[in-house]
Structure formats: structure tokens, C-alpha cells
Enzyme design. Sequence first.
Site, PDB file in Angstrom:
ATOM      1  N   LEU A  36       0.804  -1.290  -0.019  1.00 48.72           N
ATOM      2  CA  LEU A  36       0.234   0.238  -0.167  1.00 48.72           C
ATOM      3  C   LEU A  36       0.765   1.204   0.281  1.00 48.72           C
ATOM      4  CD1 LEU A  36      -2.484  -1.461   2.637  1.00 48.72           C
ATOM      5  CD2 LEU A  36      -3.070  -0.974   0.107  1.00 48.72           C
ATOM      6  N   TYR A  60      -0.238   3.214   9.317  1.00 45.85           N
ATOM      7  CA  TYR A  60       1.040   3.271   9.864  1.00 45.85           C
ATOM      8  C   TYR A  60       0.851   3.555  11.474  1.00 45.85           C
ATOM      9  CZ  TYR A  60       5.872   4.201  10.869  1.00 45.85           C
ATOM     10  OH  TYR A  60       7.341   4.004  11.431  1.00 45.85           O
ATOM     11  N   TYR A  98     -10.780   4.697   9.287  1.00 43.87           N
ATOM     12  CA  TYR A  98     -10.555   4.625  10.667  1.00 43.87           C
ATOM     13  C   TYR A  98      -9.637   5.660  11.044  1.00 43.87           C
ATOM     14  CZ  TYR A  98     -13.248   0.507  10.097  1.00 43.87           C
ATOM     15  OH  TYR A  98     -14.127  -0.279   9.915  1.00 43.87           O
ATOM     16  N   TYR A 124       2.134  10.637  14.037  1.00 49.12           N
ATOM     17  CA  TYR A 124       1.214   9.833  13.877  1.00 49.12           C
ATOM     18  C   TYR A 124      -0.161  10.492  13.712  1.00 49.12           C
ATOM     19  CZ  TYR A 124      -2.324   6.312  14.678  1.00 49.12           C
ATOM     20  OH  TYR A 124      -3.703   5.623  14.860  1.00 49.12           O
ATOM     21  N   LYS A 128      -2.795  11.049  10.612  1.00 48.94           N
ATOM     22  CA  LYS A 128      -4.062  10.551  10.691  1.00 48.94           C
ATOM     23  C   LYS A 128      -5.139  11.745  10.488  1.00 48.94           C
ATOM     24  CE  LYS A 128      -5.264   6.993  11.300  1.00 48.94           C
ATOM     25  NZ  LYS A 128      -5.500   6.090  10.656  1.00 48.94           N
ATOM     26  N   TRP A 149      -7.001   3.366  21.629  1.00 50.48           N
ATOM     27  CA  TRP A 149      -6.585   2.525  22.345  1.00 50.48           C
ATOM     28  C   TRP A 149      -6.914   1.020  22.082  1.00 50.48           C
ATOM     29  CZ3 TRP A 149      -6.533   4.232  28.227  1.00 50.48           C
ATOM     30  CH2 TRP A 149      -5.804   5.480  28.286  1.00 50.48           C
TER      31      TRP A 149
HETATM   32  N1  NAP Z   1      -3.883   0.653  17.492  1.00 48.48           N
HETATM   33  C1  NAP Z   1      -4.431   1.516  18.198  1.00 48.48           C
HETATM   34  O1  NAP Z   1      -4.153   1.983  19.202  1.00 48.48           O
HETATM   35  C2  NAP Z   1      -5.416   2.569  17.237  1.00 48.48           C
HETATM   36  C3  NAP Z   1      -5.728   3.565  18.243  1.00 48.48           C
HETATM   37  C4  NAP Z   1      -6.752   4.517  17.346  1.00 48.48           C
HETATM   38  C5  NAP Z   1      -6.880   4.439  15.980  1.00 48.48           C
HETATM   39  N2  NAP Z   1      -6.334   3.417  15.489  1.00 48.48           N
HETATM   40  C6  NAP Z   1      -6.702   3.375  13.887  1.00 48.48           C
HETATM   41  O2  NAP Z   1      -7.473   2.129  13.620  1.00 48.48           O
HETATM   42  C7  NAP Z   1      -7.169   1.525  12.422  1.00 48.48           C
HETATM   43  C8  NAP Z   1      -6.633   0.231  12.421  1.00 48.48           C
HETATM   44  O3  NAP Z   1      -5.670  -0.081  13.355  1.00 48.48           O
HETATM   45  P1  NAP Z   1      -4.910  -1.500  13.932  1.00 48.48           P
HETATM   46  O4  NAP Z   1      -4.463  -1.324  15.215  1.00 48.48           O
HETATM   47  O5  NAP Z   1      -5.844  -2.710  13.400  1.00 48.48           O
HETATM   48  O6  NAP Z   1      -3.863  -1.511  13.102  1.00 48.48           O
HETATM   49  P2  NAP Z   1      -2.520  -2.507  13.024  1.00 48.48           P
HETATM   50  O7  NAP Z   1      -2.828  -3.877  13.736  1.00 48.48           O
HETATM   51  O8  NAP Z   1      -1.151  -1.832  13.167  1.00 48.48           O
HETATM   52  O9  NAP Z   1      -2.665  -3.022  11.207  1.00 48.48           O
HETATM   53  C9  NAP Z   1      -2.312  -2.285  10.265  1.00 48.48           C
HETATM   54  C10 NAP Z   1      -2.496  -2.834   8.989  1.00 48.48           C
HETATM   55  O10 NAP Z   1      -1.825  -2.140   7.938  1.00 48.48           O
HETATM   56  C11 NAP Z   1      -1.108  -2.843   7.002  1.00 48.48           C
HETATM   57  N3  NAP Z   1      -0.092  -2.074   6.513  1.00 48.48           N
HETATM   58  C12 NAP Z   1       0.629  -1.192   6.970  1.00 48.48           C
HETATM   59  N4  NAP Z   1       1.748  -0.933   6.180  1.00 48.48           N
HETATM   60  C13 NAP Z   1       1.274  -1.473   4.970  1.00 48.48           C
HETATM   61  C14 NAP Z   1       1.819  -1.400   3.503  1.00 48.48           C
HETATM   62  N5  NAP Z   1       3.003  -0.758   3.067  1.00 48.48           N
HETATM   63  N6  NAP Z   1       1.363  -2.305   2.838  1.00 48.48           N
HETATM   64  C15 NAP Z   1       0.359  -3.138   3.140  1.00 48.48           C
HETATM   65  N7  NAP Z   1      -0.121  -3.282   4.072  1.00 48.48           N
HETATM   66  C16 NAP Z   1       0.130  -2.419   5.250  1.00 48.48           C
HETATM   67  C17 NAP Z   1      -0.567  -3.829   8.148  1.00 48.48           C
HETATM   68  O11 NAP Z   1       0.029  -4.943   7.180  1.00 48.48           O
HETATM   69  P3  NAP Z   1       1.104  -5.858   8.137  1.00 48.48           P
HETATM   70  O12 NAP Z   1       0.276  -6.878   9.108  1.00 48.48           O
HETATM   71  O13 NAP Z   1       1.732  -6.690   6.876  1.00 48.48           O
HETATM   72  O14 NAP Z   1       2.161  -5.003   8.659  1.00 48.48           O
HETATM   73  C18 NAP Z   1      -1.673  -4.340   8.921  1.00 48.48           C
HETATM   74  O15 NAP Z   1      -2.489  -5.216   8.266  1.00 48.48           O
HETATM   75  C19 NAP Z   1      -5.911   2.565  11.735  1.00 48.48           C
HETATM   76  O16 NAP Z   1      -6.574   3.292  11.069  1.00 48.48           O
HETATM   77  C20 NAP Z   1      -5.515   3.185  13.163  1.00 48.48           C
HETATM   78  O17 NAP Z   1      -4.663   4.535  12.848  1.00 48.48           O
HETATM   79  C21 NAP Z   1      -5.474   2.415  15.790  1.00 48.48           C
END
Ligand code: NAP
Length: 299
Positions: A36, A60, A98, A124, A128, A149
Site C-alpha cells: 500500500l 502506519y 478509521y 502519527y 491521521k 487504544w
Molecule cells: N492501534 C491503536 O491503538 C489505534 C488507536 C486509534 C486508532 N487506530 C486506527 O485504527 C485503524 C486500525 O488499526 P490497527 O490497530 O488494526 O492497526 P494494525 O494492527 O497496526 O494493522 C495495520 C495494518 O496495515 C497494514 N499495512 C501497513 N503498512 C502496509 C503496507 N505498506 N502495505 C500493506 N499493508 C500495510 C499492516 O500490514 P502488515 O500486517 O503486513 O504489517 C496491517 O494489516 C487504523 O486506521 C489506526 O490508525 C488504531
Amino acid sequence: MKILVTGGSGQVGFELQRQLCLLGTVMAPSRQELDLADAAAVDRWLDSHQPELIVNAAAYTAVDGAEEEPALARRLNAELPAQLAAYSAARGQWLVHYSSDYVYPGSGETPWQEQDDTGPLNVYGQTKLEGDEAVLASGCAHLIFRTSWVYSARGNNFMKTMLRLGRERDVLKVVSDQIGAPTPARLIAQVTALALSDGIARQSRAPTLPAGIYHLAPAGETSWHGFACEIFRQVRERGEPLAISPEGVATISSAEYPVPAARPLNSRLALTRLEQALGLRLPDWQEQLSLTLAEVLAS
Ligand SMILES: NC(=O)c1ccc[n+]([C@@H]2O[C@H](COP(=O)([O-])OP(=O)(O)OC[C@H]3O[C@@H](n4cnc5c(N)ncnc54)[C@H](OP(=O)(O)O)[C@@H]3O)[C@@H](O)[C@H]2O)c1
């Protein structure tokens, strides 16, 4: 209906695949199948697969890493949503995206409303926010869910780190001045499916709720310290062994725990807009934790 879920290996993306398979044919290319970060590859993939709905769970998400790799963070968090929004706008299709509590400045103690001024404290959060703004500017029909979180049985997250440390150590210091709501990826996927299912069943493809930004988190609030204590309390209640005792979990302030990216102290998200739009009551974060712990401890 062909649904593209990006980030299918991530916490939210994996749960989305579980939920959205009832609504259509889910396509969730892995990083090996579609990088991506490569804008031209994304365009080629969209041209050849022609998804009818995009749910963008890729991001990211390494908050401290983004300080070191701002260009990559911006590509994933701002340019990719802009690209997916342009594709959706050109076809009159919906985009689900998201976002994060980190778009807000973290001041005060009252919950953020969706229309409040933003003011990210780190790269970050800034990227976003740029992603949200790009989706809004594209003119595509959109749902942007700002959550906080996130944790799940999969991936690296605070809950799993605490489970590991709680088995290994008898003393831990955990930050107690950042306040928010821990959100299971499962809940995010459930709400997304609920928002989409009616429109898809009626073939209008329009979600049940009006386009816009919605906060999505469980009810209630806690600190990271409070979250850790509740994890250990529930694990103990299930009869699982832990090295840590309740007295062993000490508090520490954000100032005493320096990290590369500044974190907001106030991550409280007002939930009324989503609850009213969908006619639901978001469950308490403690009961949601219990469901995820049951999944992790059973495996
Ligand atoms: N985590 C949190 O605490 C949090 C808090 C608030 C909001 N959010 C938002 O919620 C949403 C989902 O977060 P999440 O926690 O599910 O994220 P996550 O577990 O870190 O997953 C990120 C996904 O993006 C993929 N990705 C990243 N770079 C890529 C690339 N270059 N090519 C293809 N795939 C790529 C990753 O693939 P790989 O597995 O191959 O790395 C993974 O599948 C995001 O928009 C995030 O900003 C998250």
C-alpha cells in the site's frame, strides 16, 4: 458486492474480515500481494479488481516510529486514504475509514466531540488528521470512525504486553495520567458491519447512518494504569497464574516515562453521535475486555 478491506492482517482488518464476509465478497490482499506504500500498485489493483466498497483499516500505527519515518507514515495515513477516497468519489461509492483520538490536542478533561478543533501532538496524529481531511475534501460518501487504544487477541497491543509482563514480573510501573477507553478491534468491526448491513441488504449500499465522522469506543474511561489493573484483576478471577500482585502495579506520569512521540492526556471520546445514529448503547470497556481475555486465555 465486492468489498476491499485493506490492512486485513491487522487488528481491525482481521475482525472486519470475520464480520463483513456476511455482506459480500471480501478481498483483503496481503502486503506481499499489494504494498500500500506503492501508489501506482494501488491504482493498478483497484483498476483490475474494481471493489464496490472500500473499508480502509490499513495504517502506519507505530506512534513512536512515525517520528522517525514521517514520509512512510504520511503515505499510509494521509495519501492512501486520499487515493481510496478519489477512487470511491469517482464511482459514487462509499468509503469506510478509521481514525484516531490522537488527532485531538489532549487538553482538558471533557470528552472530545467530533466537531471539536483538532491539534495533534505527534506525527502519527498529524498524518491521521491529514487522512481524515483528505477523505472529507474528496467529496466521497464516507464513514470515518475515530477510535482509541485498540487491542485484540491478535497483534501487538497493550493488553498482550501486560499479560506477558504480569506473568514475568512482580513490579510494574504504568502511566496513569493519560485517560481514554480501550477499544477491542472486534467492537470496531461489529459496529462497522451494523452500519453497513442494512444498506447492503436493501441494495442501496448506503449505510444506515449519515456520512460523517463518528467516535467509536466502549463506554467509560480509564488510564493505562487502570486498564492494566483491570486486566490483572480479570485474569486472577479466571484462576490464571500471575507473578504480579495488585500492590505491584505502581503509577507513573507521562513526564516520568519519556517516549519519542508526545501522547495526549485526554483521549476521552464522546459517543452520543454514534449511539443516536445507530440506536445502540456502546458497552462498557470492562465487559469488552472480558470477551477478549476469554479469547486470548483459551488459546
Ligand atoms: N492501534 C491503536 O491503538 C489505534 C488507536 C486509534 C486508532 N487506530 C486506527 O485504527 C485503524 C486500525 O488499526 P490497527 O490497530 O488494526 O492497526 P494494525 O494492527 O497496526 O494493522 C495495520 C495494518 O496495515 C497494514 N499495512 C501497513 N503498512 C502496509 C503496507 N505498506 N502495505 C500493506 N499493508 C500495510 C499492516 O500490514 P502488515 O500486517 O503486513 O504489517 C496491517 O494489516 C487504523 O486506521 C489506526 O490508525 C488504531
